[in-house]
Design a protein around this motif. Sequence first.
Motif, PDB file in Angstrom:
ATOM      1  N   PRO A  42       0.805  -1.230   0.000  1.00  0.00           N
ATOM      2  CA  PRO A  42       0.000   0.000   0.000  1.00  0.00           C
ATOM      3  C   PRO A  42       0.837   1.279   0.000  1.00  0.00           C
ATOM      4  CG  PRO A  42      -0.884  -1.585   1.560  1.00  0.00           C
ATOM      5  CD  PRO A  42       0.442  -2.116   1.118  1.00  0.00           C
ATOM      6  N   ILE A  43       2.098   1.200   0.452  1.00  0.00           N
ATOM      7  CA  ILE A  43       2.973   2.373   0.397  1.00  0.00           C
ATOM      8  C   ILE A  43       3.240   2.754  -1.053  1.00  0.00           C
ATOM      9  CG2 ILE A  43       5.297   3.223   0.948  1.00  0.00           C
ATOM     10  CD1 ILE A  43       5.247   1.351   3.382  1.00  0.00           C
ATOM     11  N   LEU A  44       3.344   1.737  -1.916  1.00  0.00           N
ATOM     12  CA  LEU A  44       3.626   1.976  -3.327  1.00  0.00           C
ATOM     13  C   LEU A  44       2.356   2.187  -4.134  1.00  0.00           C
ATOM     14  CD1 LEU A  44       6.400  -0.717  -3.976  1.00  0.00           C
ATOM     15  CD2 LEU A  44       6.688   1.697  -3.382  1.00  0.00           C
ATOM     16  N   ALA A  45       1.360   1.339  -3.939  1.00  0.00           N
ATOM     17  CA  ALA A  45       0.151   1.402  -4.765  1.00  0.00           C
ATOM     18  C   ALA A  45      -1.006   0.751  -4.030  1.00  0.00           C
ATOM     19  CB  ALA A  45       0.383   0.711  -6.099  1.00  0.00           C
ATOM     20  N   ALA A  46      -1.859   1.566  -3.476  1.00  0.00           N
ATOM     21  CA  ALA A  46      -3.033   1.035  -2.799  1.00  0.00           C
ATOM     22  C   ALA A  46      -3.908   0.286  -3.803  1.00  0.00           C
ATOM     23  CB  ALA A  46      -3.819   2.169  -2.158  1.00  0.00           C
ATOM     24  N   GLY A  47      -4.318  -0.901  -3.447  1.00  0.00           N
ATOM     25  CA  GLY A  47      -5.181  -1.686  -4.319  1.00  0.00           C
ATOM     26  C   GLY A  47      -4.449  -2.702  -5.163  1.00  0.00           C
ATOM     27  N   ALA A  48      -3.129  -2.605  -5.259  1.00  0.00           N
ATOM     28  CA  ALA A  48      -2.383  -3.613  -6.028  1.00  0.00           C
ATOM     29  C   ALA A  48      -2.346  -4.924  -5.262  1.00  0.00           C
ATOM     30  CB  ALA A  48      -0.965  -3.122  -6.300  1.00  0.00           C
ATOM     31  N   GLN A  55      -0.040  -5.530 -10.235  1.00  0.00           N
ATOM     32  CA  GLN A  55       0.504  -6.648  -9.475  1.00  0.00           C
ATOM     33  C   GLN A  55       1.828  -6.201  -8.864  1.00  0.00           C
ATOM     34  OE1 GLN A  55       0.603  -9.788 -12.498  1.00  0.00           O
ATOM     35  NE2 GLN A  55      -1.182 -10.745 -11.548  1.00  0.00           N
ATOM     36  N   ALA A  56       1.948  -6.282  -7.553  1.00  0.00           N
ATOM     37  CA  ALA A  56       3.180  -5.920  -6.864  1.00  0.00           C
ATOM     38  C   ALA A  56       3.982  -7.189  -6.583  1.00  0.00           C
ATOM     39  CB  ALA A  56       2.873  -5.199  -5.561  1.00  0.00           C
ATOM     40  N   VAL A  57       5.220  -7.226  -7.083  1.00  0.00           N
ATOM     41  CA  VAL A  57       6.075  -8.407  -6.899  1.00  0.00           C
ATOM     42  C   VAL A  57       7.270  -8.005  -6.031  1.00  0.00           C
ATOM     43  CG1 VAL A  57       5.357  -9.672  -8.939  1.00  0.00           C
ATOM     44  CG2 VAL A  57       7.139  -7.941  -9.166  1.00  0.00           C
ATOM     45  N   TRP A  58       7.647  -8.924  -5.135  1.00  0.00           N
ATOM     46  CA  TRP A  58       8.606  -8.607  -4.084  1.00  0.00           C
ATOM     47  C   TRP A  58       9.703  -9.669  -3.959  1.00  0.00           C
ATOM     48  CZ3 TRP A  58       8.290  -4.108  -1.274  1.00  0.00           C
ATOM     49  CH2 TRP A  58       7.112  -3.376  -1.417  1.00  0.00           C
ATOM     50  N   VAL A  59      10.903  -9.200  -3.596  1.00  0.00           N
ATOM     51  CA  VAL A  59      11.989 -10.102  -3.223  1.00  0.00           C
ATOM     52  C   VAL A  59      12.655  -9.563  -1.959  1.00  0.00           C
ATOM     53  CG1 VAL A  59      12.480 -11.074  -5.484  1.00  0.00           C
ATOM     54  CG2 VAL A  59      13.586  -8.919  -4.804  1.00  0.00           C
ATOM     55  N   ALA A  60      13.240 -10.472  -1.186  1.00  0.00           N
ATOM     56  CA  ALA A  60      13.939 -10.113   0.044  1.00  0.00           C
ATOM     57  C   ALA A  60      15.439 -10.318  -0.146  1.00  0.00           C
ATOM     58  CB  ALA A  60      13.442 -10.985   1.197  1.00  0.00           C
ATOM     59  N   GLN A 117      17.791 -11.755   8.813  1.00  0.00           N
ATOM     60  CA  GLN A 117      16.975 -10.552   8.742  1.00  0.00           C
ATOM     61  C   GLN A 117      17.069 -10.024   7.321  1.00  0.00           C
ATOM     62  OE1 GLN A 117      19.324  -8.697  11.890  1.00  0.00           O
ATOM     63  NE2 GLN A 117      17.450  -8.465  13.077  1.00  0.00           N
ATOM     64  N   VAL A 118      15.976  -9.486   6.803  1.00  0.00           N
ATOM     65  CA  VAL A 118      15.962  -9.080   5.398  1.00  0.00           C
ATOM     66  C   VAL A 118      15.271  -7.737   5.237  1.00  0.00           C
ATOM     67  CG1 VAL A 118      15.972 -11.441   4.509  1.00  0.00           C
ATOM     68  CG2 VAL A 118      13.781 -10.285   4.929  1.00  0.00           C
ATOM     69  N   GLN A 119      15.630  -7.066   4.132  1.00  0.00           N
ATOM     70  CA  GLN A 119      14.861  -5.928   3.657  1.00  0.00           C
ATOM     71  C   GLN A 119      14.213  -6.327   2.333  1.00  0.00           C
ATOM     72  OE1 GLN A 119      18.153  -4.591   4.909  1.00  0.00           O
ATOM     73  NE2 GLN A 119      19.206  -5.804   3.376  1.00  0.00           N
ATOM     74  N   TRP A 120      13.055  -5.724   2.065  1.00  0.00           N
ATOM     75  CA  TRP A 120      12.273  -6.093   0.889  1.00  0.00           C
ATOM     76  C   TRP A 120      12.426  -5.054  -0.211  1.00  0.00           C
ATOM     77  CZ3 TRP A 120       9.818 -10.652   0.289  1.00  0.00           C
ATOM     78  CH2 TRP A 120       9.605 -11.434   1.426  1.00  0.00           C
ATOM     79  N   SER A 121      12.340  -5.513  -1.454  1.00  0.00           N
ATOM     80  CA  SER A 121      12.326  -4.649  -2.624  1.00  0.00           C
ATOM     81  C   SER A 121      11.137  -5.057  -3.492  1.00  0.00           C
ATOM     82  CB  SER A 121      13.615  -4.770  -3.427  1.00  0.00           C
ATOM     83  OG  SER A 121      14.735  -4.410  -2.638  1.00  0.00           O
ATOM     84  N   GLY A 122      10.392  -4.068  -3.988  1.00  0.00           N
ATOM     85  CA  GLY A 122       9.198  -4.403  -4.776  1.00  0.00           C
ATOM     86  C   GLY A 122       8.904  -3.400  -5.852  1.00  0.00           C
ATOM     87  N   ILE A 123       8.117  -3.846  -6.832  1.00  0.00           N
ATOM     88  CA  ILE A 123       7.722  -3.007  -7.954  1.00  0.00           C
ATOM     89  C   ILE A 123       6.324  -3.419  -8.394  1.00  0.00           C
ATOM     90  CG2 ILE A 123       8.845  -4.553  -9.628  1.00  0.00           C
ATOM     91  CD1 ILE A 123       9.517  -2.019 -11.283  1.00  0.00           C
ATOM     92  N   VAL A 124       5.561  -2.445  -8.915  1.00  0.00           N
ATOM     93  CA  VAL A 124       4.172  -2.671  -9.300  1.00  0.00           C
ATOM     94  C   VAL A 124       4.026  -2.497 -10.806  1.00  0.00           C
ATOM     95  CG1 VAL A 124       1.773  -1.981  -8.921  1.00  0.00           C
ATOM     96  CG2 VAL A 124       3.451  -1.738  -7.067  1.00  0.00           C
ATOM     97  N   SER A 125       3.394  -3.453 -11.457  1.00  0.00           N
ATOM     98  CA  SER A 125       3.183  -3.369 -12.913  1.00  0.00           C
ATOM     99  C   SER A 125       2.200  -2.267 -13.256  1.00  0.00           C
ATOM    100  CB  SER A 125       2.674  -4.708 -13.452  1.00  0.00           C
ATOM    101  OG  SER A 125       1.492  -5.117 -12.777  1.00  0.00           O
ATOM    102  N   ASN A 126       2.401  -1.648 -14.417  1.00  0.00           N
ATOM    103  CA  ASN A 126       1.522  -0.574 -14.895  1.00  0.00           C
ATOM    104  C   ASN A 126       0.264  -1.150 -15.548  1.00  0.00           C
ATOM    105  OD1 ASN A 126       3.273   1.350 -14.024  1.00  0.00           O
ATOM    106  ND2 ASN A 126       4.202   1.714 -16.020  1.00  0.00           N
TER     107      ASN A 126
END
Length: 259
Positions: free
Chosen positions: A40-46, A90-95, A250-259
């Motif tokens: 939701p920080i990147l794209a609410a509803g994705a 669609q928001a896809v994530w990796v740690a 311990q991990v940090q996440w990285s993500g991106i949302v498709s247009n």
Amino acid sequence: MWQWQTWSGLPYLTCDLLADWQHGFFTRQFAPRNPQDLTPILAAGASTHRLKQVHGNVILTPAEIESTTDLEVETGHALADGLLTARTQQAVWVASADCNPILIANRQTGNVAAVHAGWRGTSLNIATLAVKRLLVGADSIADIIVAIGPAIAGEVYQVTTQVGLEVCRSIAPNPPSGDLEADIASLLSLSNSPLLPDAQAGRVRLDVRRVNQLQLEQLGVDPQQIAIAPHCTYQEPEYFFSYRREKLKQVQWSGIVSN
């Protein structure tokens, strides 16, 4: 090319190359939030999609996740190291906690991929496999853009010479000769080599980010289409977890949302 952003006072990174997509390379300050909290920080509803990463080169779409039987027993997450979108929002994530978080986008289709590329996944060409899948039904590799996020830097990442050779095999100018020392010497002699010498016998320093860059360039991705974050997870404890430094999961996440 890389910009610090904040959400509720917490820092995360974005890359100018991916300005047309909602995305972020999040820091340790966001722990213990998971992708469901971060989307939701990147794209609410994705919709949110993640994996149980296993240091391989399997890449799945959200639909393929739904149909796979290769799942972690405890959580039900699919076992893979790359996610590829097939539709919008669609928001896809990796740690990551030293490995390379790689976010890739196709300017023509709007689809994106998130890839976890440690040394094992890099040796298996996971980033180039993701690009090839993003190009299915698309016109040109010139539409591909890649952002490689914070990871352990080559100057502090010590590995065995065997690991160094295994990871760099794909970008070596000649096939391995069978003489480990000679093959390592050949790789060390390359211009801007991803291998650096190490004072300890049988060890080298390995720049995994540089290997991924070279693999992508060999595939035809122009260097101007690739950005590498100038941040090292090992050397910047104020922002990033590092397994090599802390020996903690311990991990940090990285993500991106498709247009």
